[in-house]
Design a protein around this motif. Sequence first.
Motif, short mmCIF file in Angstrom:
data_model
loop_
_atom_site.label_atom_id
_atom_site.label_comp_id
_atom_site.label_asym_id
_atom_site.label_seq_id
_atom_site.Cartn_x
_atom_site.Cartn_y
_atom_site.Cartn_z
N LEU A 1 53.45 36.83 62.41
CA LEU A 1 52.78 36.09 61.34
C LEU A 1 52.51 34.65 61.77
O LEU A 1 51.45 34.09 61.47
N GLU A 2 53.47 34.07 62.47
CA GLU A 2 53.26 32.70 62.95
C GLU A 2 52.07 32.64 63.89
O GLU A 2 51.21 31.75 63.78
N VAL A 3 51.97 33.60 64.81
CA VAL A 3 50.83 33.65 65.74
C VAL A 3 49.54 33.89 64.97
O VAL A 3 48.50 33.28 65.25
N SER A 4 49.60 34.76 63.98
CA SER A 4 48.40 35.10 63.20
C SER A 4 47.87 33.90 62.45
O SER A 4 46.65 33.68 62.37
N GLU A 5 48.78 33.11 61.89
CA GLU A 5 48.34 31.93 61.15
C GLU A 5 47.69 30.92 62.08
O GLU A 5 46.73 30.24 61.72
N GLU A 6 48.21 30.82 63.31
CA GLU A 6 47.58 29.94 64.31
C GLU A 6 46.18 30.43 64.64
O GLU A 6 45.24 29.65 64.78
N ILE A 7 46.03 31.75 64.77
CA ILE A 7 44.73 32.33 65.10
C ILE A 7 43.72 32.06 64.00
O ILE A 7 42.59 31.63 64.24
N LEU A 8 44.14 32.31 62.76
CA LEU A 8 43.23 32.18 61.64
C LEU A 8 42.85 30.72 61.36
O LEU A 8 41.82 30.45 60.74
N SER A 9 43.70 29.82 61.79
CA SER A 9 43.41 28.40 61.59
C SER A 9 42.54 27.82 62.70
O SER A 9 42.07 26.68 62.59
N ASP A 10 42.31 28.58 63.78
CA ASP A 10 41.52 28.10 64.93
C ASP A 10 40.18 28.83 64.94
O ASP A 10 40.09 30.01 65.31
N GLU A 11 39.12 28.15 64.51
CA GLU A 11 37.82 28.79 64.41
C GLU A 11 37.27 29.21 65.77
O GLU A 11 36.45 30.12 65.85
N SER A 12 37.72 28.59 66.84
CA SER A 12 37.21 28.94 68.17
C SER A 12 37.62 30.36 68.58
O SER A 12 36.99 30.97 69.44
N LEU A 13 38.65 30.87 67.95
CA LEU A 13 39.13 32.21 68.31
C LEU A 13 38.36 33.30 67.58
O LEU A 13 38.62 34.48 67.81
#
Length: 936
Positions: free
Chosen positions: A441-453
Amino acid sequence: MEQNKNSKNKGKLLKSSLAVVFILFLLCFASGFFNIFQKFEYRMYDSMLHLHEDIPQDESICILDIDDDSLSYLGSWPWKRDIMTEVLYRLRELGAETAVFDIEYLDESALAVDDNLKQTVSDEFEKIFLTLDSAADRDELGQAIYDGQQKITDGFSLNYDDEFGKAVEFFGNTFLTVNLRDIGVKRTQEDLDYVRNRFLFRNVEDPGNVINAGNQSVWMDEDDTHSRGFVPALNRIISHAEGAGFTNVVVDRDGVRRRVELLNYVDGKYVLQLAFSPLVHNLGVTQILRKKHSIVLKNARFPGSQSPEDIEIPVDSQGCMLINWSHSLYLDSFTHVPVYYIYDLYNGEKRIASDFDLILNSDHIDYDSLTDSEISLFERISMLSDRYADVCSMKDSLKLKCSGFDAAGESIKRGRRGGGLTQEDYDSYFGERRTLFEDCLEVSEEILSDESLCRFVEITDFASHVKSYCSGFQALAEVLDGKFCLIGNSASASTDLGVTPFEKRYANLGTHANVLNTIMQKKFITELHWMWGLAAAFVFVILVVLFTKNLTPARRNLLGLLYLCIVPASCASLMIFKSLYVPLILPLIFVVAVYLSQLIINFLAVEDDKNFIKGAFSQCLSADVVNDIIKDPSSLRLGGYTYEMSAIFTDIQKFSGFSEFLTPQELVAFLNYYLTDMSDIIISERGTVDKYEGDAIVAFVGAPVQMQDHAVRACNAALKMKKAEKRMNEEIVEYASGKRSDLIDNDLLTAFRKMVKNGRNLFTRIGINSGDMVAGFMGSSNKKNYTMMGNNVNLASRLEGVNKQYSTGGILISAGTREKLDDSFIVRKLDRVRVVNVKTPLRLYELVVFKSEADEELLSYMKNWETAMDTFEARDYEKALKMFRFLSSKNPSDNVAKYYSVMIADYFIKGKYPVRDDDFGVEYDPSDGVFTLLQK
């Protein structure tokens, strides 16, 4: 001389009265002995139960429903047992305390090949090779080879029963069924002995053997073609369980479930009822004592109590406990969770596992072009994938320990397998899973917060799946933690439905829940033998007759009302305030018969009291409840009163086209079918149907009886009408296709078939407005109708038509209605508009659904909708367009979102506004931000 004659007449009258009383008593006694009025007594008991205080519902009880939605999601019943296998694993992780299956697992499943066999072979050979490099001794290497061999072998002949049995043991506190009818299913003597020795309760003190006698009495009363039997669930499943209980319920002669046997005698031991068995186990009951009129649970430890206590459960003459039913309907009582909610966690986890594979083996990702942070992210995901594989291996290892229990309840160890699970095993396994998904979940939140991904579809899918899984898991954990779960079939097509004092189609799962709740709440109902009530009535009547012997006939008749009222009132009071039920029909028949006989005797004795007797006779009968018009005939005068109320207008979309292919007779039959259901819904919410205008319904709530919640009731009716519309559309297809064969009118059946053939279905538009309106009788002195008038009535009519402009789901309400609603509804705001012939702008709101039926996804959607509307009204049109298009992509069926997307794109984003000549249906005034509707 006259005085002696009067005394003689009084004596004769007294003897006649006493003789009649005694004869009536004997007749009633004989009626009770032969149970002549038993069915009437059942109905009287049900009426008393409705008057009795509703029992609180224990918050620990949870019903896991195999309902219509679960069957739609997971397929028709019966399911393959791998579904319940995964459900049990999830239940344990979610914190459920007890799992009781009201499902009889009697037949063996067919063998199957594991869908993951290929992966299993690869994984196990990899483990063996790793062990070759690192094994400290031959034993460790041998264990690895043995485990791998067993997993691969098991994969070629996957037995769902064995897998389910392991899940039963893995959960721990699981209880399965025993059927006490000979249903033609055979078990080996070894299997039967195992169940008797392991699961039957021994420590029961029953000096008079009254339990067995009561069982036999219940058996004799039942109209059952099956003989007595003893059929437990499959041994390979039940041998993994913590306990078992019998499922058979007591059905009274009128077909209603009111009582339940708690124990059944079997070969010197006792099998407990399905809900009672786990309760006895959980409470740590050391002994069960059978008294003449009760069952005592010795040393029961209720949650939160400081010390053990003895619980005395009153039972009837057959040893059955009266169920203190919750007054609520099945779906409104206790906590309900559809089974597919839990199984969906398994599917969610599978999606995440698939995401790992897609990410780490993707051909679309150019690793050479990745930034350092992106490379780090992929490395973290790779580590998470490895950890997930380790967790799966832990689960496989724990399953190997689940080899069942012997007859003494000790875990079985088969070779290198078995031995049972420890709390340390659970803590270690679930701890690893918890930290794994927290990290995911921690990794997922980082992904969702980074539009470049966002350019990595596999990555964003993974993040979305993890977030969805974790939110779903958390929501279910909050509901299921510590719960006593009852699992079974409650679908509408299920045969496991019965009649209760409160509902005609009640799932048997709810019966077990009410049995459990009655004991947990210690709110028992005690039933006295029918002779006690009749004897008390007899004594009371004799005393009244003797006391009134010297009174005039008129006064005797008047005082006779004492026993006519006091006897039933006393019985009702005992039930309502003391939970003591005294069978009332025989005492009531007795006192009514005595009273009528006394009236007749007095009538024959004194002709002069004829008119008084008639008056007294009428007073002793209960009168029908009269309505307001009967109470106040003056209300029939022409004219009206101003009420604050809610007006409802409904109309079927494109109904005029129906007449193109339906004959007048078919059209009438169809309209009667539609209007009957819709009108019943309005009336059930205490509404009044004003009139029908073809397919349209004009109705209101809040008059002639004023109601504070008229807006809530109107909205309740609207949402229920949309549900009824969906059901009717389904029925039309079913009848037209021949799936339903129950008899209906030929014209109606033909109409259904023509509708399906022409691709037509029902879509009802509804408009609701609340405010001051005039309601009353209007017309002429010879013909008048109770109707409503006023500007607020006209506005409700306009709102119904506005649904078409905005392509809503069918229900529009005004701001006046919205202000009077509580938070039990999901409502979204639309534009500020001027409707035809009304100059004052008003805010439109769409009524979407009951909040209790909304999931987290819908709540989030509605929150985003409000943001989009605020952005649009703030005239940030580019941002608003993006938001509406996003909403439309999230919910393609939301035509309102499409409407705003098209309007903004065609007009506002281009710097222009809809005008009258555009034929868009509205005209926008930028000076005040109000849309003018151009048609009704």
